[in-house]
Design a protein around this motif. Structure first.
Motif, PDB file in Angstrom:
ATOM      1  N   ARG A 170     -51.874  24.138 -24.824  1.00 46.12           N
ATOM      2  CA  ARG A 170     -52.737  24.682 -23.779  1.00 46.12           C
ATOM      3  C   ARG A 170     -53.271  23.561 -22.893  1.00 46.12           C
ATOM      4  NH1 ARG A 170     -58.054  28.610 -24.680  1.00 46.12           N
ATOM      5  NH2 ARG A 170     -58.781  28.552 -22.493  1.00 46.12           N
ATOM      6  N   VAL A 171     -53.330  23.810 -21.590  1.00 47.13           N
ATOM      7  CA  VAL A 171     -53.917  22.848 -20.659  1.00 47.13           C
ATOM      8  C   VAL A 171     -55.438  22.982 -20.751  1.00 47.13           C
ATOM      9  CG1 VAL A 171     -54.133  22.119 -18.255  1.00 47.13           C
ATOM     10  CG2 VAL A 171     -51.924  22.920 -19.128  1.00 47.13           C
ATOM     11  N   LEU A 172     -56.074  21.955 -21.272  1.00 48.25           N
ATOM     12  CA  LEU A 172     -57.512  21.977 -21.509  1.00 48.25           C
ATOM     13  C   LEU A 172     -58.316  21.511 -20.300  1.00 48.25           C
ATOM     14  CD1 LEU A 172     -57.558  20.435 -25.100  1.00 48.25           C
ATOM     15  CD2 LEU A 172     -57.528  22.858 -24.461  1.00 48.25           C
ATOM     16  N   GLY A 173     -57.680  20.713 -19.451  1.00 42.58           N
ATOM     17  CA  GLY A 173     -58.390  20.204 -18.284  1.00 42.58           C
ATOM     18  C   GLY A 173     -57.426  19.772 -17.203  1.00 42.58           C
ATOM     19  N   ALA A 174     -57.840  19.930 -15.962  1.00 42.06           N
ATOM     20  CA  ALA A 174     -57.056  19.463 -14.816  1.00 42.06           C
ATOM     21  C   ALA A 174     -58.011  18.757 -13.866  1.00 42.06           C
ATOM     22  CB  ALA A 174     -56.364  20.628 -14.120  1.00 42.06           C
ATOM     23  N   HIS A 175     -57.613  17.588 -13.395  1.00 40.13           N
ATOM     24  CA  HIS A 175     -58.505  16.749 -12.590  1.00 40.13           C
ATOM     25  C   HIS A 175     -57.713  16.128 -11.447  1.00 40.13           C
ATOM     26  CE1 HIS A 175     -61.177  17.120 -16.057  1.00 40.13           C
ATOM     27  NE2 HIS A 175     -60.124  16.815 -16.790  1.00 40.13           N
ATOM     28  N   MET A 176     -58.341  16.085 -10.268  1.00 40.61           N
ATOM     29  CA  MET A 176     -57.644  15.512  -9.115  1.00 40.61           C
ATOM     30  C   MET A 176     -58.626  14.817  -8.194  1.00 40.61           C
ATOM     31  SD  MET A 176     -55.337  17.392  -6.186  1.00 40.61           S
ATOM     32  CE  MET A 176     -54.808  16.440  -4.734  1.00 40.61           C
ATOM     33  N   LEU A 177     -58.222  13.656  -7.701  1.00 40.57           N
ATOM     34  CA  LEU A 177     -58.865  12.988  -6.580  1.00 40.57           C
ATOM     35  C   LEU A 177     -57.805  12.837  -5.506  1.00 40.57           C
ATOM     36  CD1 LEU A 177     -61.268  10.001  -6.408  1.00 40.57           C
ATOM     37  CD2 LEU A 177     -59.109   9.851  -5.181  1.00 40.57           C
ATOM     38  N   GLY A 178     -58.082  13.349  -4.324  1.00 40.79           N
ATOM     39  CA  GLY A 178     -57.102  13.257  -3.253  1.00 40.79           C
ATOM     40  C   GLY A 178     -57.331  14.339  -2.210  1.00 40.79           C
ATOM     41  N   GLU A 179     -56.567  14.250  -1.113  1.00 38.29           N
ATOM     42  CA  GLU A 179     -56.716  15.211  -0.028  1.00 38.29           C
ATOM     43  C   GLU A 179     -56.573  16.642  -0.545  1.00 38.29           C
ATOM     44  OE1 GLU A 179     -57.569  13.825   2.769  1.00 38.29           O
ATOM     45  OE2 GLU A 179     -57.161  11.823   2.007  1.00 38.29           O
ATOM     46  N   ASP A 180     -57.485  17.514  -0.114  1.00 40.00           N
ATOM     47  CA  ASP A 180     -57.451  18.948  -0.433  1.00 40.00           C
ATOM     48  C   ASP A 180     -57.633  19.243  -1.920  1.00 40.00           C
ATOM     49  OD1 ASP A 180     -56.941  19.689   2.288  1.00 40.00           O
ATOM     50  OD2 ASP A 180     -54.842  19.135   1.995  1.00 40.00           O
ATOM     51  N   ALA A 181     -58.152  18.301  -2.689  1.00 46.31           N
ATOM     52  CA  ALA A 181     -58.322  18.530  -4.133  1.00 46.31           C
ATOM     53  C   ALA A 181     -59.130  19.789  -4.440  1.00 46.31           C
ATOM     54  CB  ALA A 181     -58.952  17.300  -4.788  1.00 46.31           C
ATOM     55  N   PRO A 182     -60.257  20.053  -3.750  1.00 52.46           N
ATOM     56  CA  PRO A 182     -61.007  21.274  -4.067  1.00 52.46           C
ATOM     57  C   PRO A 182     -60.197  22.540  -3.826  1.00 52.46           C
ATOM     58  CG  PRO A 182     -62.385  19.732  -2.850  1.00 52.46           C
ATOM     59  CD  PRO A 182     -60.986  19.207  -2.781  1.00 52.46           C
ATOM     60  N   GLU A 183     -59.413  22.577  -2.746  1.00 51.98           N
ATOM     61  CA  GLU A 183     -58.599  23.762  -2.449  1.00 51.98           C
ATOM     62  C   GLU A 183     -57.514  23.939  -3.513  1.00 51.98           C
ATOM     63  OE1 GLU A 183     -59.507  25.649  -0.040  1.00 51.98           O
ATOM     64  OE2 GLU A 183     -60.845  24.313   1.070  1.00 51.98           O
ATOM     65  N   ILE A 184     -56.905  22.854  -3.926  1.00 54.70           N
ATOM     66  CA  ILE A 184     -55.833  22.918  -4.920  1.00 54.70           C
ATOM     67  C   ILE A 184     -56.372  23.332  -6.288  1.00 54.70           C
ATOM     68  CG2 ILE A 184     -54.164  21.499  -6.195  1.00 54.70           C
ATOM     69  CD1 ILE A 184     -53.849  19.859  -3.571  1.00 54.70           C
ATOM     70  N   LEU A 185     -57.505  22.747  -6.680  1.00 54.65           N
ATOM     71  CA  LEU A 185     -58.024  23.014  -8.022  1.00 54.65           C
ATOM     72  C   LEU A 185     -58.573  24.429  -8.176  1.00 54.65           C
ATOM     73  CD1 LEU A 185     -58.259  21.329 -10.668  1.00 54.65           C
ATOM     74  CD2 LEU A 185     -57.455  20.102  -8.645  1.00 54.65           C
ATOM     75  N   GLN A 186     -58.914  25.092  -7.065  1.00 55.96           N
ATOM     76  CA  GLN A 186     -59.356  26.483  -7.208  1.00 55.96           C
ATOM     77  C   GLN A 186     -58.240  27.342  -7.800  1.00 55.96           C
ATOM     78  OE1 GLN A 186     -62.622  28.453  -6.204  1.00 55.96           O
ATOM     79  NE2 GLN A 186     -61.419  29.063  -7.976  1.00 55.96           N
ATOM     80  N   GLY A 187     -57.008  27.121  -7.353  1.00 50.24           N
ATOM     81  CA  GLY A 187     -55.885  27.856  -7.917  1.00 50.24           C
ATOM     82  C   GLY A 187     -55.550  27.424  -9.328  1.00 50.24           C
ATOM     83  N   ILE A 188     -55.594  26.122  -9.573  1.00 54.27           N
ATOM     84  CA  ILE A 188     -55.317  25.605 -10.915  1.00 54.27           C
ATOM     85  C   ILE A 188     -56.350  26.141 -11.909  1.00 54.27           C
ATOM     86  CG2 ILE A 188     -55.216  23.507 -12.309  1.00 54.27           C
ATOM     87  CD1 ILE A 188     -52.835  23.763 -10.490  1.00 54.27           C
ATOM     88  N   ALA A 189     -57.586  26.341 -11.451  1.00 54.29           N
ATOM     89  CA  ALA A 189     -58.647  26.826 -12.336  1.00 54.29           C
ATOM     90  C   ALA A 189     -58.319  28.200 -12.913  1.00 54.29           C
ATOM     91  CB  ALA A 189     -59.976  26.876 -11.578  1.00 54.29           C
ATOM     92  N   ILE A 190     -57.633  29.024 -12.158  1.00 53.48           N
ATOM     93  CA  ILE A 190     -57.243  30.344 -12.669  1.00 53.48           C
ATOM     94  C   ILE A 190     -56.341  30.176 -13.885  1.00 53.48           C
ATOM     95  CG2 ILE A 190     -56.028  32.489 -12.132  1.00 53.48           C
ATOM     96  CD1 ILE A 190     -56.790  32.024  -9.183  1.00 53.48           C
ATOM     97  N   ALA A 191     -55.371  29.277 -13.761  1.00 57.58           N
ATOM     98  CA  ALA A 191     -54.436  29.053 -14.868  1.00 57.58           C
ATOM     99  C   ALA A 191     -55.150  28.499 -16.091  1.00 57.58           C
ATOM    100  CB  ALA A 191     -53.329  28.095 -14.426  1.00 57.58           C
TER     101      ALA A 191
END
Length: 459
Positions: free
Chosen positions: A397-418
């Motif tokens: 199971r993916v326990l955490g996803a982390h990003m620093l970079g352009e559009d990170a908040p927009e990208i992580l909103q979708g990843i958060a669902i998963a």
């Protein structure tokens, strides 16, 4: 009919309070809500919304710097904060008004007044006594100054939104969301920014790789970092301020911003009259149902000092209204809550950090660091992206996803669902990437970077 004036009275017209009041009224409850300062609370008026508008403004200047590499001949003029303030304030006023319309449309009785407790069911609302069967406290929090001589000479985050000119030099004390976001904004506006903080790295509580990468990104913008530093005093010397640090070092600037923390707005509410207990920091103590020590009184949002994020407060307010009046008992989960930090570049994160996950057992780390296409062309320094997955070895199971970079908040909103759904690394792997994007890296991370966790440490 109840003998009380209201079935529910909400103290506080911020995001949490307004949502709770509106949904409860939609379920047929007689609802009143009082707000003494401004509808929409901190987020709409002196927080998330106006801050993000300033982040947008800062980005325009950076894009102008990038433009020549893409063939655009753009003449960059000076930045006018007064112009931005006028447009930003107009948008905030528009949103502020929407909150009032939402409440009126739902049939909620609104009071532009301070509400305090008289007893467990009675409130003084701007000098008028009202009673309620149930009460929700949603008064939020406020920024505080450090306890040092001269602290009154410095600004708090609310004061930033009154500024009409960019200082040549600015000192930011603190290394959380607010401190780092404003440091990046004013650096992009042209100020020389120093950030003073007591830890080794900024953003305590975030993933270590993200924190380390952010240091490089901040320094690449010319922001000067002063880790392991604490302010001792602030003095005015002629036309500037001098911040003395413990140990003897001193920094000078026209403006000093204290972003060292917030505390709940519980002072003066006369909570003791209602039998409501608070923590030493002034936060209202609540159980899993957000019930206070007075069984018919609830507290939601930042006043509980649990997870001080607007979307979390709004979700809790909605769930509470459904539970009390909608015949739909439920809780808003505090697990896997995504969040963003609008630094430059921004950060998006959801789930466990590597350090937190490693405590529970062996984990696999998948990490990529690269220069996004835009900055491979523009050559702007310090614009690398970092993307990271924390994976449980046993369940995958993916326990955490982390990003620093352009559009990170927009990208992580979708990843958060998963992540919230319990997706595995194999679920990510069989998802086809969108090319060419930075986001596709999350579904093309095939090579494990390292192993961590209890078993790995024992070996």
């Amino acid at each position: 009919m109840s003998s009380y004036d209201f079935d529910l009275f909400v103290i506080g017209g911020g995001s949490a309070g307004v949502r709770c009041a509106r949904i409860a009224a939609g379920h047929g409850a007689r609802v009143g809500v009082a707000e003494e300062r401004f509808w929409g609370g901190t987020c709409v008026n002196v927080g998330c919304v106006p801050k993000k508008i300033m982040v947008n403004a800062a980005e325009y200047g950076q894009w102008t710097d990038d433009a020549p590499a893409f063939g655009w001949q753009v003449e960059k003029g000076g930045f006018d904060l007064a112009t931005l303030k006028a447009r930003r304030d107009a948008e905030v006023a528009r949103l502020n008004g929407i909150y009032g319309k939402l409440l009126a449309g739902a049939g909620v009785t609104s009071f532009d007044a301070r509400a305090t407790f008289v007893d467990a069911h009675t409130l003084d609302v701007g000098g008028r006594r009202v009673t309620a069967e149930r009460i929700v406290v949603a008064v939020g929090g406020h920024a505080t100054r450090p306890d040092i001589p001269g602290a009154e000479l410095g600004m708090l985050s609310d004061d930033v939104f009154e500024m009409t000119a960019v200082p040549k030099r600015m000192i930011v004390v603190g290394a959380g969301y607010i401190a780092l976001e404003f440091a990046c904004v004013f650096a992009a506006f042209g100020a020389q920014v120093d950030v003073v903080f007591r830890d080794v790295l900024p953003l305590r509580g975030f993933d270590q790789d993200i924190r380390t990468a952010l240091v490089e990104a901040l320094e690449a913008q010319g922001i000067r970092l002063h880790p392991n530093s604490r302010p001792a005093r602030l003095d005015r010397q002629g036309g500037h301020l001098r911040l003395s640090l413990m140990g003897g070092e001193g920094l000078e600037a026209e403006t000093v911003l204290f972003a060292t923390g917030r505390v709940p707005n519980t002072r003066g509410l006369n909570l003791a009259a209602a039998g409501i207990d608070c923590t030493a920091r002034g936060a209202i103590e609540v159980d899993a149902e957000h019930r206070t020590t007075a069984p018919h009184i609830y507290a939601i949002g930042d006043v509980t000092d649990r997870l001080n994020l607007t979307p979390m407060a709004t979700a809790v307010g909605h769930a509470l209204a459904d539970t009390l009046f909608g015949n739909n008992p439920r809780r808003a989960s505090y697990d896997n809550v995504p969040t963003a930090v609008f630094t430059s570049p921004p950060i998006g994160t959801v789930g466990l950090t590597e350090a937190d996950a490693a405590v529970h057992g062996p984990i696999d780390i998948y990490l990529a660091r690269f220069t996004p296409m835009r900055h491979s062309i523009s050559g702007r320094a310090g614009r690398k992206a970092l993307m990271k997955l924390v994976v449980c070895q046993e369940s995958r199971r993916v326990l955490g996803a982390h990003m620093l970079g352009e559009d990170a908040p927009e990208i992580l909103q979708g990843i958060a669902i998963a992540v919230a759904m319990g997706a595995t690394k194999e679920d990510f792997d069989r998802t086809i990437g969108i090319h060419p994007t930075a986001a596709e890296e999350f579904v093309t991370l095939r090579t494990r970077t390292r192993e961590a966790g209890i078993r790995a440490a024992a070996e």
